[in-house]
Scaffold this active site. Sequence first.
Site, mmCIF file in Angstrom:
data_model
loop_
_atom_site.group_PDB
_atom_site.id
_atom_site.type_symbol
_atom_site.label_atom_id
_atom_site.label_comp_id
_atom_site.label_asym_id
_atom_site.label_seq_id
_atom_site.Cartn_x
_atom_site.Cartn_y
_atom_site.Cartn_z
ATOM 1 N N GLY A 1 -21.313 -20.543 -35.502
ATOM 2 C CA GLY A 1 -21.949 -20.077 -34.261
ATOM 3 C C GLY A 1 -21.204 -20.533 -33.027
ATOM 4 N N GLU B 1 -22.231 -26.152 -6.487
ATOM 5 C CA GLU B 1 -23.539 -26.228 -7.142
ATOM 6 C C GLU B 1 -24.595 -25.758 -6.151
ATOM 7 O OE1 GLU B 1 -25.194 -26.734 -10.000
ATOM 8 O OE2 GLU B 1 -27.050 -26.733 -8.859
ATOM 9 N N VAL C 1 -21.633 -18.803 -4.280
ATOM 10 C CA VAL C 1 -20.514 -17.891 -4.080
ATOM 11 C C VAL C 1 -21.093 -16.536 -3.691
ATOM 12 C CG1 VAL C 1 -18.656 -16.697 -5.293
ATOM 13 C CG2 VAL C 1 -19.030 -19.138 -5.666
ATOM 14 N N ALA D 1 -20.081 -20.948 -14.672
ATOM 15 C CA ALA D 1 -20.909 -21.667 -15.663
ATOM 16 C C ALA D 1 -22.277 -21.899 -15.041
ATOM 17 C CB ALA D 1 -20.250 -22.987 -16.037
ATOM 18 N N HIS E 1 -23.183 -58.753 -30.031
ATOM 19 C CA HIS E 1 -22.467 -59.123 -28.807
ATOM 20 C C HIS E 1 -20.979 -59.170 -29.086
ATOM 21 C CE1 HIS E 1 -21.801 -61.046 -24.941
ATOM 22 N NE2 HIS E 1 -21.022 -61.940 -25.543
HETATM 23 P P1 FAD Z 1 -25.570 -20.115 -31.680
HETATM 24 O O1 FAD Z 1 -24.776 -21.318 -31.960
HETATM 25 O O2 FAD Z 1 -25.396 -19.413 -30.385
HETATM 26 O O3 FAD Z 1 -25.249 -19.115 -32.883
HETATM 27 C C1 FAD Z 1 -25.789 -17.838 -32.930
HETATM 28 C C2 FAD Z 1 -24.927 -16.978 -33.842
HETATM 29 O O4 FAD Z 1 -25.619 -15.769 -34.104
HETATM 30 C C3 FAD Z 1 -23.595 -16.590 -33.221
HETATM 31 O O5 FAD Z 1 -22.546 -16.797 -34.139
HETATM 32 C C4 FAD Z 1 -23.768 -15.106 -32.928
HETATM 33 O O6 FAD Z 1 -22.551 -14.384 -32.976
HETATM 34 C C5 FAD Z 1 -24.698 -14.703 -34.059
HETATM 35 N N1 FAD Z 1 -25.437 -13.448 -33.825
HETATM 36 C C6 FAD Z 1 -26.026 -13.020 -32.674
HETATM 37 N N2 FAD Z 1 -26.621 -11.832 -32.874
HETATM 38 C C7 FAD Z 1 -26.400 -11.509 -34.171
HETATM 39 C C8 FAD Z 1 -26.768 -10.392 -34.983
HETATM 40 N N3 FAD Z 1 -27.490 -9.376 -34.523
HETATM 41 N N4 FAD Z 1 -26.341 -10.379 -36.279
HETATM 42 C C9 FAD Z 1 -25.616 -11.411 -36.793
HETATM 43 N N5 FAD Z 1 -25.261 -12.490 -36.062
HETATM 44 C C10 FAD Z 1 -25.648 -12.532 -34.784
HETATM 45 N N6 FAD Z 1 -25.055 -28.369 -27.467
HETATM 46 C C11 FAD Z 1 -25.111 -29.656 -27.846
HETATM 47 O O7 FAD Z 1 -26.138 -30.077 -28.399
HETATM 48 N N7 FAD Z 1 -24.079 -30.524 -27.631
HETATM 49 C C12 FAD Z 1 -22.937 -30.120 -27.016
HETATM 50 O O8 FAD Z 1 -22.022 -30.919 -26.831
HETATM 51 C C13 FAD Z 1 -22.843 -28.769 -26.591
HETATM 52 N N8 FAD Z 1 -21.738 -28.328 -25.968
HETATM 53 C C14 FAD Z 1 -21.650 -27.011 -25.605
HETATM 54 C C15 FAD Z 1 -20.497 -26.570 -24.955
HETATM 55 C C16 FAD Z 1 -20.386 -25.259 -24.556
HETATM 56 C C17 FAD Z 1 -19.139 -24.786 -23.850
HETATM 57 C C18 FAD Z 1 -21.441 -24.337 -24.853
HETATM 58 C C19 FAD Z 1 -21.318 -22.893 -24.468
HETATM 59 C C20 FAD Z 1 -22.589 -24.760 -25.479
HETATM 60 C C21 FAD Z 1 -22.712 -26.105 -25.854
HETATM 61 N N9 FAD Z 1 -23.854 -26.591 -26.482
HETATM 62 C C22 FAD Z 1 -23.940 -27.908 -26.849
HETATM 63 C C23 FAD Z 1 -24.995 -25.718 -26.779
HETATM 64 C C24 FAD Z 1 -24.961 -25.292 -28.264
HETATM 65 O O9 FAD Z 1 -23.739 -24.646 -28.529
HETATM 66 C C25 FAD Z 1 -26.134 -24.375 -28.549
HETATM 67 O O10 FAD Z 1 -27.340 -24.976 -28.165
HETATM 68 C C26 FAD Z 1 -26.192 -24.059 -30.036
HETATM 69 O O11 FAD Z 1 -25.003 -23.453 -30.470
HETATM 70 C C27 FAD Z 1 -27.379 -23.143 -30.333
HETATM 71 O O12 FAD Z 1 -27.414 -22.880 -31.701
HETATM 72 P P2 FAD Z 1 -28.079 -21.540 -32.247
HETATM 73 O O13 FAD Z 1 -28.033 -21.682 -33.723
HETATM 74 O O14 FAD Z 1 -29.357 -21.307 -31.584
HETATM 75 O O15 FAD Z 1 -27.125 -20.345 -31.806
HETATM 76 P P1 NAD Z 2 -26.739 -25.352 -16.805
HETATM 77 O O1 NAD Z 2 -28.082 -24.786 -16.692
HETATM 78 O O2 NAD Z 2 -26.554 -26.671 -17.449
HETATM 79 O O3 NAD Z 2 -26.068 -25.453 -15.370
HETATM 80 C C1 NAD Z 2 -25.922 -24.342 -14.539
HETATM 81 C C2 NAD Z 2 -25.807 -24.852 -13.125
HETATM 82 O O4 NAD Z 2 -25.409 -23.781 -12.296
HETATM 83 C C3 NAD Z 2 -27.117 -25.400 -12.566
HETATM 84 O O5 NAD Z 2 -26.875 -26.649 -12.011
HETATM 85 C C4 NAD Z 2 -27.507 -24.355 -11.529
HETATM 86 O O6 NAD Z 2 -28.229 -24.903 -10.452
HETATM 87 C C5 NAD Z 2 -26.157 -23.836 -11.103
HETATM 88 N N1 NAD Z 2 -26.135 -22.494 -10.549
HETATM 89 C C6 NAD Z 2 -26.825 -21.397 -10.957
HETATM 90 N N2 NAD Z 2 -26.486 -20.320 -10.228
HETATM 91 C C7 NAD Z 2 -25.550 -20.729 -9.346
HETATM 92 C C8 NAD Z 2 -24.796 -20.073 -8.324
HETATM 93 N N3 NAD Z 2 -24.942 -18.774 -8.091
HETATM 94 N N4 NAD Z 2 -23.944 -20.803 -7.591
HETATM 95 C C9 NAD Z 2 -23.788 -22.147 -7.813
HETATM 96 N N5 NAD Z 2 -24.457 -22.797 -8.762
HETATM 97 C C10 NAD Z 2 -25.318 -22.108 -9.543
HETATM 98 O O7 NAD Z 2 -25.869 -24.227 -17.549
HETATM 99 P P2 NAD Z 2 -24.407 -24.267 -18.160
HETATM 100 O O8 NAD Z 2 -23.618 -25.372 -17.598
HETATM 101 O O9 NAD Z 2 -23.911 -22.875 -18.063
HETATM 102 O O10 NAD Z 2 -24.697 -24.597 -19.675
HETATM 103 C C11 NAD Z 2 -25.621 -23.786 -20.415
HETATM 104 C C12 NAD Z 2 -26.347 -24.598 -21.427
HETATM 105 O O11 NAD Z 2 -25.499 -24.903 -22.527
HETATM 106 C C13 NAD Z 2 -26.806 -25.960 -20.924
HETATM 107 O O12 NAD Z 2 -28.010 -25.871 -20.218
HETATM 108 C C14 NAD Z 2 -26.968 -26.728 -22.194
HETATM 109 O O13 NAD Z 2 -28.221 -26.433 -22.726
HETATM 110 C C15 NAD Z 2 -25.868 -26.152 -23.071
HETATM 111 N N6 NAD Z 2 -24.709 -27.070 -23.073
HETATM 112 C C16 NAD Z 2 -24.896 -28.332 -23.552
HETATM 113 C C17 NAD Z 2 -23.848 -29.228 -23.540
HETATM 114 C C18 NAD Z 2 -24.093 -30.607 -24.074
HETATM 115 O O14 NAD Z 2 -25.092 -30.807 -24.747
HETATM 116 N N7 NAD Z 2 -23.234 -31.578 -23.792
HETATM 117 C C19 NAD Z 2 -22.606 -28.871 -23.033
HETATM 118 C C20 NAD Z 2 -22.455 -27.580 -22.557
HETATM 119 C C21 NAD Z 2 -23.517 -26.679 -22.582
#
Ligand code: FAD
Ligand code: NAD
Length: 473
Positions: free
Chosen positions: A41, A204, A238, A270, A445
């Site tokens: 995913g 932000e 923006v 983002a 520690h």
């Molecule tokens: P997803 O991981 O989104 O998986 C869903 C899957 O379903 C995908 O492969 C998609 O292609 C597939 N799919 C969709 N529709 C269909 C369909 N109709 N048929 C078949 N397949 C389909 N979370 C953390 O906890 N720690 C982190 O450090 C972290 N870092 C992140 C960094 C980034 C850049 C991003 C974008 C997200 C991050 N997240 C992090 C969030 C995390 O990735 C998500 O919360 C997590 O992947 C959600 O899991 P999920 O199983 O709900 O869905």
């Molecule tokens: P986010 O909700 O964490 O942050 C989006 C930010 O954009 C907010 O602070 C919001 O106020 C701001 N924003 C919204 N519209 C804006 C605009 N027009 N101009 C300027 N600022 C604006 O969302 P994200 O960073 O896109 O990440 C999405 C989600 O993915 C997170 O909420 C988190 O659940 C997950 N994620 C988790 C991790 C992790 O666990 N370490 C890392 C990456 C992503």
Amino acid sequence: MTNSTQLVVIGGGPGGYAAAFLAADLGMQVTLIDEAPDPGGVCLYRGCMPSKALLHVAKVLTEAREARAWGVDFGEPAIDIDRLRAWKDGVVGKLTGGLGQLSTQRGVTYLRGRAELVGPTAARVTAPGGDTTDLQFEHAILATGSRPASPPGLSLESDRVWDSTRALEVPGVPRSLLVVGGGYIGLELGSVYAALGSAVTVVEMTAGLLPGADRDLTAVVARRLGAVCEAILLETTVAGLAEEGDGVGVTLQGPGVERAERVFDRVLVAVGRAPNSEIPGLERTGIQRDAQGFVVVDGQRRTGEPTIFAVGDLVGEPMLAHKASHEARTAVEVIAGHKTAFEPAAIPAVVFTDPEIAWCGLTEAQARAEGRTVHVCRFPWAASGRAMTLDRPAGVTKLVVDPESEQILGVGIVGSGAGELIAEGVVAIEMGATVSDLRLCIHPHPTLSETLMESAEVFFGQSTHVYRTKRGR
Ligand code: FAD
Ligand code: NAD
């Protein structure tokens, strides 16, 4: 061709594969569907894992530069982007390949393709080549995840405007990068590009970075980011994006903006994520979606259609991998007939910036907003021997405590390795621990974990390394 299976799982992310694997472990016949070659995913292919690999590189770069102050000079690090990208892709490949093997070992049928619902007990899968497979099921779990949100004002069809997926591909290191959104992704990926050498500006919309996180904690991250970024502009948005010369012309709007029109080499948008809830055929079922598009589920993760469950980003905040996997456990156990529900006392959140910021349970602001009386204990990392030996004294460990029961309601940590340390807070809250419990557990520690024990000592005004911490001050 129509196949019958007990459980269909749609989506192979941490929600979907965790559900499929547990269901197989419990003896169910399972089909897991995703387009990708292996399960993983967003988290494994374009989220958690590639971002953490890049953040590791950023940490090494930062420490190599900082080492000069410790009497060790490596010279300015030379970055080979192609090898860096290959290493990061290799990490993803090993992890997703491992999940593929685990799926096979458990006897899960992995079907590559896009799934649609044909009804409450039937689905159709279209393979990448166009072939279709019809499936009859007893139960289904939807785990289709989420995708980057792209509000109209910020969507420009240009390879100079990146979403997180594009940024994680590391197409190059732009001289200047505008990051729109000071949330999880903006700060993590902004930190990566700043360490690689880009001049990073973060805008932000709200008055602070990471809205929702504790202000005592974000202040520490904001100070550090302020030093490594070109600028951090709060209450700024923006108003327009357009290709200009070799870069992107941007119109900024906000009180602190001196020059509204600027040009950046690249822009990373983002600003949040939207659920993938437009699953074809959903309308043929009793499944409901809320105003934000999240699939509505009950405490057992059952949708409005009794045979169909939903988990992960698809069903709402927090959009975190560990929340998705835990919901998957609940849904599978309910299907297996166990009496269970999704009722965590503490879901940890970690932002892997430098320093990391992590929290679980109730934040101080949430407690105050609920009108609860709480006692807050802070232990500054400048008083931690371990933090000093790491040259990382900027940090705080904070407890939110019920003054009557002395129970720990919330834990917040900012500092090096906060993401690892927060697990102790989760265990404490889930087990109903009091500050005495935390104080009386001997911590090794010198470690950063001692900051948790000492923050509990602060509650009693008896912290060994902080003077004058009487309760109530
Ligand atoms: P997803 O991981 O989104 O998986 C869903 C899957 O379903 C995908 O492969 C998609 O292609 C597939 N799919 C969709 N529709 C269909 C369909 N109709 N048929 C078949 N397949 C389909 N979370 C953390 O906890 N720690 C982190 O450090 C972290 N870092 C992140 C960094 C980034 C850049 C991003 C974008 C997200 C991050 N997240 C992090 C969030 C995390 O990735 C998500 O919360 C997590 O992947 C959600 O899991 P999920 O199983 O709900 O869905
Ligand atoms: P986010 O909700 O964490 O942050 C989006 C930010 O954009 C907010 O602070 C919001 O106020 C701001 N924003 C919204 N519209 C804006 C605009 N027009 N101009 C300027 N600022 C604006 O969302 P994200 O960073 O896109 O990440 C999405 C989600 O993915 C997170 O909420 C988190 O659940 C997950 N994620 C988790 C991790 C992790 O666990 N370490 C890392 C990456 C992503």
